[in-house]
Design an enzyme around this catalytic site. Sequence first.
Site, mmCIF file in Angstrom:
data_model
loop_
_atom_site.group_PDB
_atom_site.id
_atom_site.type_symbol
_atom_site.label_atom_id
_atom_site.label_comp_id
_atom_site.label_asym_id
_atom_site.label_seq_id
_atom_site.Cartn_x
_atom_site.Cartn_y
_atom_site.Cartn_z
ATOM 1 C CE LYS A 1 5.976 -18.598 -74.031
ATOM 2 N NZ LYS A 1 6.791 -19.475 -73.185
HETATM 3 C C1 LIG Z 1 6.610 -24.779 -71.549
HETATM 4 C C2 LIG Z 1 7.527 -24.456 -72.671
HETATM 5 N N1 LIG Z 1 7.922 -25.429 -73.497
HETATM 6 C C3 LIG Z 1 8.756 -25.189 -74.516
HETATM 7 C C4 LIG Z 1 9.251 -23.927 -74.757
HETATM 8 C C5 LIG Z 1 10.177 -23.690 -75.907
HETATM 9 O O1 LIG Z 1 9.548 -22.934 -76.899
HETATM 10 P P1 LIG Z 1 10.366 -21.979 -77.842
HETATM 11 O O2 LIG Z 1 11.404 -22.807 -78.491
HETATM 12 O O3 LIG Z 1 9.347 -21.504 -78.821
HETATM 13 O O4 LIG Z 1 10.939 -20.904 -77.013
HETATM 14 C C6 LIG Z 1 8.854 -22.876 -73.932
HETATM 15 C C7 LIG Z 1 9.319 -21.507 -74.169
HETATM 16 O O5 LIG Z 1 8.601 -20.722 -74.745
HETATM 17 C C8 LIG Z 1 7.978 -23.143 -72.856
HETATM 18 O O6 LIG Z 1 7.599 -22.170 -72.034
#
Ligand SMILES: Cc1ncc(COP(=O)(O)O)c(C=O)c1O
Length: 306
Positions: free
Chosen positions: A159
């Site tokens: 991220k």
């Molecule tokens: C690009 C992306 N995909 C998926 C997610 C979903 O991840 P999570 O369920 O860990 O928040 C996020 C959020 O963090 C994201 O930024």
Amino acid sequence: MPIPKVDKIWMDGELVDWDDANVHILTHSLHYGSGVFEGIRAYATDRGPAVFRLTDHIARLFDSAKVYLIDIPYSLEALVEAVRETVRVNGVESCYIRPIAYLGYGEMGLNPLPCPVRVSIAVWPWGTYLGDEGLRNGVRCKISSWQRHDPNAVPVASKGTGMYGNSSLAKVEALKAGYEEAILLSPQGYVSECTGENLFVVKHGRLLTPPTSAGALEGITQDSVMTIARDLGYEVGEANLLRTDLYLAEEAFLTGTAAEVVPIRSVDDREIGPPGPITKAIQETYFAAIRGEVDRYKDWLDYVSG
Ligand SMILES: Cc1ncc(COP(=O)(O)O)c(C=O)c1O
């Protein structure tokens, strides 16, 4: 929606007043998107606020940092405790939590390694990201003309703040075209994910979600939903999906910390329909789990007061 202020933000080990939580204009990450971050939520429970899968989120923050060779100057345990402290001192019952590790003021240029690594944790009350109406009746999605990153161009498993330019372009395109959310395809043409959420379809009664090899982040909500779905007796798997798998899905929904579990009503104006029985059952269990109402998922909660 403007961010509602709370009292304190944790910055490099200190709790500073909200209005004083500033950085220098020559902060490296501001110029080159060289930070990594997490999005976490805390929920009200009958034992006070509890952070959902806190250690898993902080572990992912360290993984994101590892990819970029960012050496976070705190232990995982210290940051877990710092999150709990920040929620506690602000007296919020439920909130969104934004830890970020970024490169501060010091040197400029594309070699980030000499820059100081700084860490901050902010919390604020935040309603559901895609709105109550979307949560209840589903959102309308559009396949973006922007592709998800090639993982050899930008590491999608991390991220990193800089990679979200891709998500923002897709989000704005979808909003301007009258949709609520965008779905991005991988460079190979497979369904990847939404701008900040993973997605699931129901096909022949089975739940399918795109794999990381299609550019999807390994979502913590995605993982929670896969566990819940299996426990409810559904078959769940990862699969490469084509856009027509979305158009012809029996049900579809997206998952993410900010958005939570949101039905997808239509994709590119092909109706999937109102939330179906599998989506509703998963939503119901997920919302009970985050409030501490399901014994088998109690390990997912980290109570801030003990
Ligand atoms: C690009 C992306 N995909 C998926 C997610 C979903 O991840 P999570 O369920 O860990 O928040 C996020 C959020 O963090 C994201 O930024």
